[in-house]
Design an enzyme around this catalytic site. Sequence first.
Site, PDB file in Angstrom:
ATOM      1  N   GLU A 176      58.946  -7.626  37.503  1.00  0.00           N
ATOM      2  CA  GLU A 176      57.674  -8.349  37.586  1.00  0.00           C
ATOM      3  C   GLU A 176      56.659  -7.916  36.519  1.00  0.00           C
ATOM      4  O   GLU A 176      55.607  -7.350  36.827  1.00  0.00           O
ATOM      5  CB  GLU A 176      57.081  -8.212  38.992  1.00  0.00           C
ATOM      6  CG  GLU A 176      57.961  -8.840  40.048  1.00  0.00           C
ATOM      7  CD  GLU A 176      57.380  -8.826  41.448  1.00  0.00           C
ATOM      8  OE1 GLU A 176      57.931  -9.539  42.312  1.00  0.00           O
ATOM      9  OE2 GLU A 176      56.368  -8.122  41.677  1.00  0.00           O
TER      10      GLU A 176
ATOM     11  N   GLU B 251      64.765 -11.304  43.419  1.00  0.00           N
ATOM     12  CA  GLU B 251      63.988 -10.709  44.508  1.00  0.00           C
ATOM     13  C   GLU B 251      63.121 -11.741  45.201  1.00  0.00           C
ATOM     14  O   GLU B 251      62.450 -12.544  44.555  1.00  0.00           O
ATOM     15  CB  GLU B 251      63.075  -9.589  43.992  1.00  0.00           C
ATOM     16  CG  GLU B 251      62.326  -8.877  45.124  1.00  0.00           C
ATOM     17  CD  GLU B 251      61.237  -7.951  44.625  1.00  0.00           C
ATOM     18  OE1 GLU B 251      61.499  -7.155  43.699  1.00  0.00           O
ATOM     19  OE2 GLU B 251      60.113  -8.028  45.154  1.00  0.00           O
TER      20      GLU B 251
END
Length: 430
Positions: A180, A269
């Site tokens: 991320e 994810e």
Amino acid sequence: MTQDRNGGERRSPSRRAVLAAMGALPVLTATTPAAEATATAAAAVVVDRSAQRQTIRGFGGMTHTAWIGDLTAAQRDTAFGTGEGRLGFSVLRIPVPENQADWGRDLATARRAIELGATVIASPWNPPARMVETFVRGSQTNARRLRYDMYGAYAQHLNDFNGYLRNNGVNLYGISVQNEPDYAHDWTWWTPAEMVRFLRENAGSIGTRVIAPESFQYLKNMSDPILNDSVALANVDIIGAHLYGTSFANFPYPLFKQKGAGKELWMTEVYYPNSSDSADLWPQALDVGEHIHRAMVDAEFQAYIWWYIRRGYGPMREDGQISKRGANMAHFARFVRPGYVRIEATANPASNVYVSAYRGGDSAVVIVAINKGTAAVSQQFTLRNGTASSVSSWLTDASRNVAPQGTTGVSNGSFTVTLPARSVMTFVTA
């Protein structure tokens, strides 16, 4: 408790003690209206074995021993085993610790996952501290980024972790550049230009498949520059994405279809629909089934990976038992194995009914059908370009988890079954 983008727990080192202390949430069951006495008829589902789409790499989840503790031996077998009462996961995601002294934390689970036939990938949250500098990013005065003169050293860090695991019995399928990079308030930020630069100049030296960019919300501004840069694209193997708050409308990726030949597309994810409810809340858990369906059919991802495997909102409860959300995942993971190919099937034959189909190497067909409606549905399935004599089936509803339902005969390439109200079923042809 600090809330993240979905109203649930954030995954930052500063909250490790809180994460480790949290237990399973109470089991809740919503009242289900009585199903109609006669099942509603739906349009036939046509399954075409010859119309092949993406190759499936697997379904799985993450362990992060430093934050919430490791899986027990029994929990590893529940997660990665394929028999009755197992989740059937075939992908494990682990972190890449900043410090070499911590590299063995997730090794035991990774080894067992490999023994049970799973694939292992890894994602870093931060480079080693010596490679990081702080900068001002908007209102954040202590934002972190990889120093530009440390790109080569960072690539070696990732390569060394890959080598450590290989020397200890775990061959990584791939390693990510950064978890991320566009939601990094508590870890390391990367801009799209920085990601492209690293891929162009340094990723080619990494001795396993490279995953990028793992945008938290599948934001295409992070991955478009990679796809549009031939040198960067040559040094990445898997376009990875997370689906936090991503609308179904943004699941398709036309640019990947145009320029991603030879690359893989993974969802690395997510938790869904939130991290605040019990994973046993019913029928809310069916949202997980629909989410996986859309990730396979609309987005055409090749892998679907949950956040923590063991969590009160996850596929495995804190007591090691499979949750209702986990049962929805098992309907895919146990039966759609790595190397299977998704094939065309009527995706939405009736309101609140979602169907996807997959072909194995032995020509067996796996069909996953989700009925989120409050009435039972009489559903016909027609198999094209292949034969079958029978189908075995498994059912999850308010009271059952992936329960075997016996076999149904196939006549002239078709069979008809009743999909109970608020249920998910998997069918496997023979």
